[in-house]
Write an enzyme that holds these catalytic residues in place. Structure first.
Site, PDB file in Angstrom:
ATOM      1  CG  ASP A   8      32.172  54.952  -0.548  1.00 45.44           C
ATOM      2  OD1 ASP A   8      33.041  54.899   0.354  1.00 45.44           O
ATOM      3  OD2 ASP A   8      31.950  55.981  -1.198  1.00 45.44           O
TER       4      ASP A   8
HETATM    5  C1  BGC Z   1      34.162  58.002   0.377  1.00 48.37           C
HETATM    6  C2  BGC Z   1      35.227  57.217  -0.365  1.00 48.37           C
HETATM    7  C3  BGC Z   1      36.370  56.899   0.547  1.00 48.37           C
HETATM    8  C4  BGC Z   1      35.846  56.145   1.745  1.00 48.37           C
HETATM    9  C5  BGC Z   1      36.932  55.722   2.706  1.00 48.37           C
HETATM   10  C6  BGC Z   1      33.791  57.353   1.693  1.00 48.37           C
HETATM   11  O1  BGC Z   1      32.985  58.178   2.451  1.00 48.37           O
HETATM   12  O2  BGC Z   1      33.020  58.117  -0.436  1.00 48.37           O
HETATM   13  O3  BGC Z   1      35.662  57.960  -1.465  1.00 48.37           O
HETATM   14  O4  BGC Z   1      37.346  56.163  -0.143  1.00 48.37           O
HETATM   15  O5  BGC Z   1      34.932  56.985   2.433  1.00 48.37           O
HETATM   16  O6  BGC Z   1      37.506  56.787   3.329  1.00 48.37           O
END
Ligand code: BGC
Length: 702
Positions: A284
């Site tokens: 993530d």
């Molecule tokens: C979130 C994810 C997301 C990623 C990219 C993160 O902060 O937890 O769910 O896909 O950002 O935007």
């Protein structure tokens, strides 16, 4: 029958042969490419960046992106929106980098792309799997028409604490329903064939247990027994893997005190060895770097730990890019570990057909015809209709009459800013149609609509500032609360019925948007209390990203029992049982007929009820099957969802509805984590929700 079976076996083995052949072809291609790659270029593929410019979904954005692409230091981008921009970035990769390896283009296509569908929690309330699959298919069609090839979806985290803001993004609390939704979404995005130019590589997230953050506070520690993990929290991820999901995103939380992103048990032993996952794993947003704060070491150490655990791609943090070479030199990671990660990313690109044509998703004509097309918008409207849940309909106040005066009041009644819900990063709020416009657009001449904003979503300026980080969602009016209320009351007094549209602003849920209380904000509660005093029929339309505490609004009856798991200071029975939802019609269930009183480990039982539409409307009903294992080697749930069917009944119509149960449906993970069914007595329930059910018993025998 035998011949049919033989036919099936032949087809299956032909399919397996074709799969083996295409896997071998892919291996030959990737082997040859990797032979040409330097160590730096291999590490470059493990780097996922976001250049900024779109809606930020994390605290930092990447720097020097163009130069890095030219140097072969980037494997993929996200947060780049639109066919033209994506084409530009892809041109840079295939024209300027030495090996011309195309980039992946990802995005948070969470509930639709530019055409925004209801939030996932709302979609799951439809219990309509073909519709959910279709929503992902349509999102894939629209997003790929605009240049994207990778969706950071589905989010399948089981969430049982509604204080957690990201409950909005998934299917809620139930492992069975969550697994069905996970499967439908993966099938919808990938459609069984990533080589098509209208399918997206899906990315199931957040692996794992992210929804179980202590206290419902985002990013918090998760502490859970393995039995609970296997039985309740892991099934939806597993369902996505079984449905062939091509990628997985790790979660921010720790599991057994080891962050998921660096957790070898999770990413290798469970995911790859036990579940047989063959796709790629992405972190993530800076979750590798966040392991430093978890106390797991410096950037070099946490990057090495993550790679060794089974992580392939590093989102934004650039720990892989900046430290893996050094770690290899110092013997802290192996060449094979880097090669394996690089291979899995190249394989994803190969499957998407990017080596054949890096611009296959960049098609101006498709973008012009398919983005925000009428077909997409009509689908969004249909999905919204089907994901509403009707909780109460006293004196058949609904459906509204097509004559008379409606007072439409409330801060969400005429509010474009909040219509799309949370995590609509590509949606344009200005294009949304608020309730007021929607009602007027119906053009019913005999209906007079009087509107008043009536209250702010919240009067709390400090709270509003926190919610408004992506733009104004809570807009505090220049008028005083009393002035707004007076206007609303005047309007309400002139009406036949009051419709109050209230609830949460879109960013009161979502990432980093946990709440400690689940109420409708005070400004709106006050409004509802005043409206109720007027004594006209009052319809509440509640918009929210989480289940809310509607005790006052629903007039709950308290059932306190001493020496049971009660709170002293709030109501105790669930206000609304799992699976509940009214329709304008009503349904009657006959007693359950079983085809046999027992089943053995190879047999099946058929449970049948007759359901009758006893109301004045045609209507759909979600018929739900639950079981209870009466005596187990571990404590077992009092009811477990095992099946459901959503069926349309004409007014007055009766249908027999059957479910077939086999031993597989009765299995659970025991304390040795063995997936077993234990012989003995079971209860079986069928009904329109988890509380109001018909009930019978059967036995599982050896
Ligand atoms: C979130 C994810 C997301 C990623 C990219 C993160 O902060 O937890 O769910 O896909 O950002 O935007």
């Amino acid at each position: 029958m035998k011949r049919l079976l033989l036919g099936l076996i032949v087809i299956t083995s032909l399919q397996a042969n074709a799969q083996q052949k295409s896997d071998a072809k892919m291996k030959t291609y990737v082997d040859a490419l990797m032979k040409k790659m330097t160590l730096d270029e291999k590490i470059g593929q493990l780097n996922l960046l976001t250049p900024g410019g779109g809606v930020a979904t994390g605290a930092v954005v990447s720097k020097g992106v163009e130069e890095k692409i030219s140097k072969g230091q980037v494997g993929g981008l996200f947060g780049v929106i639109g066919e033209a921009k994506i084409r530009q970035a892809q041109e840079l990769a295939v024209n300027s980098s030495r090996l011309k390896i195309p980039l992946l283009f990802g995005s948070d296509v969470i509930h639709g792309y530019k055409t925004t569908f209801p939030i996932p929690l709302g979609m799951s309330c439809s219990w309509d799997m073909p519709m959910i699959e279709r929503s992902a298919r349509l999102a894939a069609t629209e997003a790929t028409a605009d240049g994207l090839n990778w969706a950071f979806s589905p989010m399948v985290d089981i969430a049982r604490d509604p204080r957690w803001g990201r409950i909005a993004e998934g299917a809620g609390e139930d492992p069975y329903l969550g697994s069905q939704v996970a499967k439908a979404m993966v099938v919808g995005y990938q459609n069984g064939d990533l080589s098509k130019d209208n399918t997206l590589l899906a990315c199931v997230k957040h692996f794992a247990l992210y929804g179980a953050a202590d206290g419902g506070r985002d990013y918090n520690t998760v502490d859970m027994s393995k039995v609970k993990m296997y039985n309740d929290y892991l099934p939806p991820y597993k369902a996505a893997v079984d449905a062939g999901v091509g990628s997985i995103m790790t979660s921010f939380n720790t599991i057994d005190n080891i962050p998921a992103t660096g957790n070898k048990w999770l990413l290798t032993d469970l995911l790859r060895k036990q579940w047989g996952f063959k796709g790629m794993v992405v972190s993530d947003y800076t979750s590798v770097n966040e392991m430093i704060d978890h106390g797991l070491g410096d950037l070099q150490a946490v990057s090495a730990l993550s790679l060794k655990a089974g992580l392939d791609m590093d989102m934004v943090g650039e720990g892989f890019l900046t430290t893996l070479k050094k770690s290899l030199g110092e013997g802290k990671v192996t060449q094979k570990e880097i090669d394996d990660a690089c291979r899995r990313i190249l394989e994803a690109k190969y499957k998407l057909g990017l080596f054949t044509d890096p611009f296959r998703y960049c098609n101006k004509e498709r973008a012009a015809n398919q983005v925000l097309s009428e077909k997409q918008k009509n689908a969004a409207r249909e999905f919204a209709t089907k994901s509403f849940v009707l909780l109460k309909n006293n004196q058949q106040a609904l459906p509204l009459k097509k004559t008379g005066t409606i007072a439409l009041v409330g801060p969400l009644a005429n509010n474009k800013a909040n219509m799309l819900g949370t995590w609509a990063v590509s949606g344009n709020r200005d294009l949304s149609i608020p309730v007021f416009d929607g009602m007027k657009n119906l053009g019913i001449k005999e209906v007079n609509i009087l509107y008043a904003k009536a209250a702010n979503i919240s009067d709390d300026t400090i709270f509003a500032k926190k919610v408004n980080v992506f733009g104004t969602r809570i807009d505090i009016d220049n008028r005083s609360a009393q002035e707004m209320m007076d206007e609303a009351i005047a309007v309400a007094k002139q009406s036949d019925v009051i419709v109050a549209v209230v609830g949460e602003a879109s960013e009161m849920s979502g990432e980093s948007s946990s709440r400690s209380t689940l109420n409708i904000p005070k400004s709106q509660q006050k409004l509802l209390q005043e409206l109720k005093k007027i004594g006209k029929p009052l319809v509440l339309v509640i918009m929210s990203g989480r289940p809310l505490d509607l005790n006052w609004e629903m007039e709950n009856e308290d059932k306190f029992e001493k020496f049971k798991g009660n709170y002293l200071d709030v109501e105790n029975s669930p206000l609304i049982p799992f699976g509940f939802g009214l329709s304008y019609s009503s349904f009657n269930y006959s007693d359950i007929k079983l085809s046999a009183a027992s089943l053995n480990t190879t047999g099946k039982i058929k449970a049948t009820v007759t359901v009758t539409n006893t109301g004045d409307y045609d209507g759909e009903e979600v018929i739900q099957l639950y079981t209870r294992d009466m005596v187990g080697s571990i404590a077992r749930p009092v009811k477990e969802l095992k099946g459901f069917q959503k069926i349309m009944f004409k007014k007055g119509e009766s249908k027999e509805v059957s479910f077939t149960i086999g031993v597989e449906d009765l299995k659970f993970y025991n304390s040795n984590l063995k997936f077993v069914a234990e012989p003995g007595d079971f209860k079986l329930f069928i009904g329109g929700n988890s509380k109001d059910v018909k009930e019978t018993t059967f036995k599982l025998v050896k």
